[in-house]
Design an enzyme around this catalytic site. Structure first.
Site, PDB file in Angstrom:
ATOM      1  N   GLY A 156     -70.142   9.345  46.019  1.00 29.46           N
ATOM      2  CA  GLY A 156     -70.826   9.900  46.782  1.00 29.46           C
ATOM      3  C   GLY A 156     -72.310  10.236  46.341  1.00 29.46           C
ATOM      4  N   ILE A 158     -73.358  12.817  44.448  1.00 31.47           N
ATOM      5  CA  ILE A 158     -73.203  13.204  43.067  1.00 31.47           C
ATOM      6  C   ILE A 158     -72.615  12.095  42.142  1.00 31.47           C
ATOM      7  CG2 ILE A 158     -71.977  14.890  41.750  1.00 31.47           C
ATOM      8  CD1 ILE A 158     -71.590  16.889  44.006  1.00 31.47           C
ATOM      9  N   ARG A 179     -63.446   4.770  48.715  1.00 30.02           N
ATOM     10  CA  ARG A 179     -63.075   4.019  49.845  1.00 30.02           C
ATOM     11  C   ARG A 179     -64.081   3.244  50.527  1.00 30.02           C
ATOM     12  NH1 ARG A 179     -57.840   7.124  51.747  1.00 30.02           N
ATOM     13  NH2 ARG A 179     -59.145   8.915  51.533  1.00 30.02           N
ATOM     14  N   ARG A 238     -63.435  19.835  42.367  1.00 28.85           N
ATOM     15  CA  ARG A 238     -62.475  20.949  42.932  1.00 28.85           C
ATOM     16  C   ARG A 238     -61.190  20.879  41.921  1.00 28.85           C
ATOM     17  NH1 ARG A 238     -66.794  22.879  44.685  1.00 28.85           N
ATOM     18  NH2 ARG A 238     -66.954  23.683  46.550  1.00 28.85           N
ATOM     19  N   GLU A 267     -58.450  28.999  40.840  1.00 31.02           N
ATOM     20  CA  GLU A 267     -59.490  29.756  40.303  1.00 31.02           C
ATOM     21  C   GLU A 267     -59.637  31.208  40.913  1.00 31.02           C
ATOM     22  OE1 GLU A 267     -62.747  26.342  40.559  1.00 31.02           O
ATOM     23  OE2 GLU A 267     -63.788  28.035  41.032  1.00 31.02           O
ATOM     24  N   HIS A 285     -67.140  27.074  36.602  1.00 29.76           N
ATOM     25  CA  HIS A 285     -67.649  26.594  37.762  1.00 29.76           C
ATOM     26  C   HIS A 285     -69.190  26.953  37.735  1.00 29.76           C
ATOM     27  CE1 HIS A 285     -66.375  25.557  42.217  1.00 29.76           C
ATOM     28  NE2 HIS A 285     -67.311  25.237  42.073  1.00 29.76           N
ATOM     29  N   ILE A 286     -69.909  26.196  37.048  1.00 29.93           N
ATOM     30  CA  ILE A 286     -71.236  26.475  36.786  1.00 29.93           C
ATOM     31  C   ILE A 286     -72.011  24.941  36.945  1.00 29.93           C
ATOM     32  CG2 ILE A 286     -70.969  28.379  35.405  1.00 29.93           C
ATOM     33  CD1 ILE A 286     -71.503  26.904  32.845  1.00 29.93           C
TER      34      ILE A 286
HETATM   35  C1  GLV Z   1     -70.061  23.945  44.295  1.00 24.50           C
HETATM   36  O1  GLV Z   1     -68.950  23.621  43.620  1.00 24.50           O
HETATM   37  C2  GLV Z   1     -70.358  23.315  45.521  1.00 24.50           C
HETATM   38  O2  GLV Z   1     -69.539  22.860  46.338  1.00 24.50           O
HETATM   39  O3  GLV Z   1     -71.431  23.807  45.813  1.00 24.50           O
END
Ligand code: GLV
Ligand code: GLV
Length: 331
Positions: A156, A158, A179, A238, A267, A285-286
């Protein structure tokens, strides 16, 4: 005229909040940590808009508890914390912040790849402990990132940025599993493969997928077993896309070279024992945590709300089904 009420579940950068203050009655929760469910439910009774963080569980019970709620603006790209179906049934708009954090997250993914491969965290600890007694030819040998093979799971927006950095910056061979995205959609040489092929042939495997029913535990024991013993796994997406206990076992027994986790199955906690291992890097988670990105996210989250009240379709609308049968202006 009564101003609609916006409840922001926790502190976010001021810029977005200030945009909202001009038009709405805004309340920002300032208690530390994740807002308790009963408090959230209580707050929503009288609220038109919830600006939520990814750590807020906005499930059916929360959604049904509010008569007035019209918009849930999630301060995140991922929105697995929200029960979309329940929101759609109520006609509630759910929005996210697309195109805000792709490059920041890709930069961070590379920070993790380089740190893992060149044993940055381990060697920093070594220095601080006063253990450096002189240069050694065999000390802290790592793995070359340049010219290696990277497997991108999820191509995607990212994933594409991660692939670009690998391809243009480090001359990596890029394999990917997705996919829907065809290789022709990418402006670089990449090879689309099956998940198993990618796992067998990559030196670095990076996860860049949303959490859905289909991606839950996508990487479990069987998949870890396909990875090379010299390979590294990186997760900035995630937590639940990896079976964390299986990963712990694999790291403990050194069946893969290492892993970097920015996200966790439960988390903010994580599988006990991970903290004792040298072959893992753990961050809280940064991946999107740069000043610029977090500010931009606040602007987008605010703009989604403003768009709704102006009768525009918010850019970040994720449950487009709510538009059915509505008279709307599409820009
Ligand atoms: C971060 O994890 C987001 O989904 O923005
Ligand atoms: C390393 O520091 C080298 O000079 O080879």
């Amino acid at each position: 005229m009564i101003k609609p009420k916006v409840f922001i579940s926790n502190i976010i950068p001021e810029k977005g909040i200030n945009m909202l203050r001009k038009r709405f009655e805004v309340e920002v929760n300032k208690t530390a940590g994740i807002l308790k469910k009963n408090l959230l439910i209580n707050k929503l009774k009288n609220t038109d808009v919830l600006l939520s963080l990814l750590s807020d569980i906005v499930d059916e019970e929360v959604i049904l508890s509010s008569e007035k709620l019209k918009v849930i603006s999630n301060y995140a790209v991922g929105y697995n914390n929200i029960d979309l179906k329940a929101a759609t049934k109520r006609g509630i708009y759910v929005t996210n912040t697309p195109r805000t954090l792709d490059e920041t997250t890709a930069d961070f993914t590379f920070a993790l790849i380089l740190s893992l491969a060149r044993r940055l965290v381990e060697s920093d600890k070594f220095m601080r402990a006063g253990k450096f007694k002189g240069w050694g030819a065999l000390d802290f040998l790592g793995f070359d990132v340049f010219n290696s093979t990277m497997g991108v799971i999820g191509m995607g927006s990212i994933g594409k940025e991660v692939a670009k950095r690998g391809y243009y910056g480090f001359n990596m061979k890029i394999l990917y599993y997705d996919r829907s995205v065809p290789p022709s959609a990418l402006y670089m040489k990449v090879q689309k493969t099956s998940l198993d092929y990618l796992l067998k042939h990559s030196d670095f495997v990076t996860l860049n997928i949303p959490l859905t029913k289909e991606t839950f535990h996508l990487i479990g024991e069987r998949e870890l077993n396909l990875m090379k013993p010299t390979a590294y796994l990186i997760n900035t997406s995630r937590g639940p896309v990896i079976d964390e206990r299986a990963l712990y076992k694999y790291l403990l027994n050194k069946k893969i070279a290492g892993a970097a986790l920015d996200v966790y199955e439960q988390e903010p906690s994580f599988t006990a024992g991970l903290e004792k291992l040298d072959n893992i890097i753990m961050t809280p988670h940064i991946a999107s945590a740069s000043l610029q990105t977090r500010e931009l996210m606040s602007v987008k989250a605010a703009q989604n709300i403003i768009d709704y009240f102006d009768g525009r379709v918010p850019e970040g609308l994720v449950n487009r089904e709510v538009l059915e049968g509505k008279h709307i202006i599409i820009f």
